[in-house]
Enzyme design. Structure first.
Site, short mmCIF file in Angstrom:
data_model
loop_
_atom_site.label_atom_id
_atom_site.label_comp_id
_atom_site.label_asym_id
_atom_site.label_seq_id
_atom_site.Cartn_x
_atom_site.Cartn_y
_atom_site.Cartn_z
N LYS A 21 21.94 10.77 -9.28
CA LYS A 21 20.71 10.44 -9.84
C LYS A 21 20.07 11.90 -10.24
CE LYS A 21 17.08 8.32 -8.17
NZ LYS A 21 15.78 9.01 -8.43
N SER A 22 19.92 12.54 -9.39
CA SER A 22 19.50 13.98 -9.68
C SER A 22 20.33 14.88 -10.60
CB SER A 22 19.36 14.63 -8.17
OG SER A 22 18.59 14.25 -7.22
N GLY A 93 10.29 9.63 -11.00
CA GLY A 93 9.48 10.76 -10.79
C GLY A 93 10.06 12.21 -11.03
N ARG A 122 1.88 8.63 -8.18
CA ARG A 122 2.69 9.59 -7.70
C ARG A 122 2.24 11.13 -8.49
NH1 ARG A 122 8.76 8.65 -7.72
NH2 ARG A 122 8.50 10.16 -6.03
N GLN A 168 11.79 19.11 -6.79
CA GLN A 168 11.36 18.86 -8.23
C GLN A 168 10.44 20.00 -8.63
OE1 GLN A 168 9.77 15.01 -7.86
NE2 GLN A 168 11.65 13.89 -7.76
N ASP A 319 15.86 11.08 1.03
CA ASP A 319 16.03 9.72 0.30
C ASP A 319 16.52 8.71 1.52
OD1 ASP A 319 14.55 10.61 -1.85
OD2 ASP A 319 16.18 11.16 -2.96
N ARG A 392 15.20 1.92 -2.98
CA ARG A 392 15.63 2.20 -1.61
C ARG A 392 15.12 1.06 -0.58
NH1 ARG A 392 18.49 6.53 -3.50
NH2 ARG A 392 17.31 8.20 -4.88
C1 S3P Z 1 14.71 14.91 -6.52
C2 S3P Z 1 14.08 15.60 -5.39
C3 S3P Z 1 13.44 14.97 -4.18
C4 S3P Z 1 14.21 13.38 -4.23
C5 S3P Z 1 14.14 12.65 -5.34
C6 S3P Z 1 14.93 13.49 -6.38
C7 S3P Z 1 15.28 15.63 -7.44
O1 S3P Z 1 12.09 14.57 -4.50
O2 S3P Z 1 13.22 12.74 -3.05
O3 S3P Z 1 14.60 11.33 -5.34
O4 S3P Z 1 16.30 15.22 -8.20
O5 S3P Z 1 14.94 16.82 -7.55
P1 S3P Z 1 10.87 15.84 -4.25
O6 S3P Z 1 11.21 17.08 -4.82
O7 S3P Z 1 9.66 15.44 -4.47
O8 S3P Z 1 11.22 16.13 -2.66
#
Ligand code: S3P
Length: 434
Positions: A21-22, A93, A122, A168, A319, A392
């Protein structure tokens, strides 16, 4: 939608988890920032990453979906030529926190952002604060939430020490740094996932890492060519946990990301006694690799003992911490997670929802301010678990059901589609008698 997951026989067989996903979010966004076409394979076909494809289309990129699943060609809008748009981030997010980094430095443009009820709870001030220090103009709701508007402005580079270990925030500041004058530095006290840094290095950006300091300078044009998105270790983790817990199981996960910033869960599970064999990348803090390694992991069921997850391990398994709690229910002794207060601002307050959810299934688990303490008591009875719209949580309930004594009814199983629409059928494929 409610679904029942009854105690199961062993999991057997092999599976590729859906695309990471990321990396999929980043493939779409960075693809849109390029001038030349970018071909993507393995893209995640799920609600969150469709939101990102729609966002980049709205900003002027052309996205052609290929005949093979997860294959895309993105013809970008270019680094400095995003079209003005309203962006509906849905539940994503990562899209909400990364896209402003691209858009904030494009003077004259205006982009509005909104999403679902969970996204409106959020925080976005975590990215608005550093972007404003760079000269951005961002109007947020109640100072920290969506809906919000980004007005493009000329930006200047800053040195920013991350207040929380968040990939993020790091990614957003680095993306803004591409369009900012001078040098942009991000200081992260604990390493978090590094897909953005790897992609930027591959795209020809002068990006360096010296210990905890990541630095880049303004850039003209990104060039990426092809991107392969491997299977998501966070999605694979549900099957891995099920195979560890259900007696007699043995499964193989293929084409999984082996990136060390994403495989903290496997290292924690191994420490608890689980047998997970795979060629995972070795932790290599303080450097930027260019490529995204992939691996195959071979998992077998076995007994577990409790462990303590230290704060520095949290970003590398953020996660998957709900699954650490689940393993803890089946482990001998105490499993403690500390330094994970970030769980409170995920798709749900994951300290509260995991603790309430597992306790409802018979777990001995207590919430702390920044984590939880689980005392293993031979497994779980079963019962009903509410997903609270959190993908999740829904998948956690399913795995808990297979390993429980009486089975688990998951309320709101449809939430899984945010990251893993094929979850139930993939799980079923591992439960077929062989
Ligand atoms: C992500 C970073 C994480 C993770 C999210 C995806 C990303 O969040 O929990 O599911 O793709 O950069 P945070 O950066 O808020 O920790």
């Amino acid at each position: 939608m409610n679904r029942r997951f009854d105690p199961s026989g062993p999991l057997r067989g092999s599976l590729r988890a859906p695309g990471d996903k990321s990396m999929s979010h980043r493939a779409a966004l960075f693809g849109a920032m390029c001038d030349e076409p970018v071909r993507v394979t393995g893209y995640l076909e799920a609600a969150d990453t469709y939101s990102t494809l729609n966002a980049v289309r709205a900003c002027g990129a052309l996205v052609e979906e290929g005949a093979d699943r997860g294959t895309l060609t993105i013809r970008g809008a270019g680094l400095r030529a995003a079209a003005e748009a309203h962006i509906d981030v849905g539940n994503a997010g990562t899209l909400m926190r990364l896209a402003p980094g691209w858009l904030a430095g494009q003077p004259g443009g205006e982009w509005s952002f909104d999403g679902d009820a969970s996204i409106r709870r959020r925080p976005v001030d975590r990215v608005a604060i550093p972007l404003r220090q760079m000269g951005a103009w961002i109007e947020t709701t109640d100072d920290r939430f969506a809906p919000f508007t980004v007005h493009g402005m000329p930006l200047r580079g800053i040195e920013y020490e991350l207040p929380v270990a968040s990939a993020q925030i790091k990614s957003c500041v680095l993306m803004a740094g591409l369009l900012a004058s001078g040098t942009t530095t991000v200081i992260e006290s604990e390493p978090s996932r590094d897909h953005t840094e790897r992609l930027l290095a591959r795209a020809g950006v002068r990006i360096t890492r010296d210990g905890d300091r990541i630095e880049l300078t303004q850039h003209d044009e990104l060039e990426l060519g092809d991107i392969h998105v491997p299977g998501d270790p966070s999605s694979a983790a549900f099957h891995i946990a099920a195979a560890i817990l259900v007696k007699g199981s043995r499964i193989v996960i293929t084409d999984m990301s082996a990136n060390w910033t994403r495989t903290g869960f496997v290292r924690i599970a191994e420490r608890m006694g689980a047998v997970v064999i795979g060629d995972l990348e070795k932790p290599n803090p303080g450097t930027i690799a260019r490529d995204e390694p992939v691996c195959e992991v071979d998992v077998a069921s076995g007994p577990l003992k409790g462990t303590t997850v230290e704060p520095h391990e949290v970003p590398l398994a953020i996660d998957e911490l709900p699954l650490v709690a689940l393993l803890g229910c089946f482990a001998e002794g105490e499993t403690v997670v500390t330094g994970a207060q970030e769980l409170r601002v995920k798709e749900s307050d994951r300290i509260a929802t995991v603790v309430d959810g597992l306790r409802g299934l018979g777990a001995h688990i207590e919430a702390t301010e920044d984590g939880f303490v689980v005392t293993g008591n031979g497994g779980l009875r079963g019962g009903t678990l509410e997903a609270h719209g959190d993908h999740r949580l829904a998948m956690l309930g399913a795995v808990a059901g297979l390993a429980s004594r009486d089975g688990v009814e998951v309320v709101g199983m449809d939430a899984a589609a945010v990251s893993y629409p094929g979850f139930e059928s993939d799980l079923a494929s591992l439960l077929k008698p062989t």
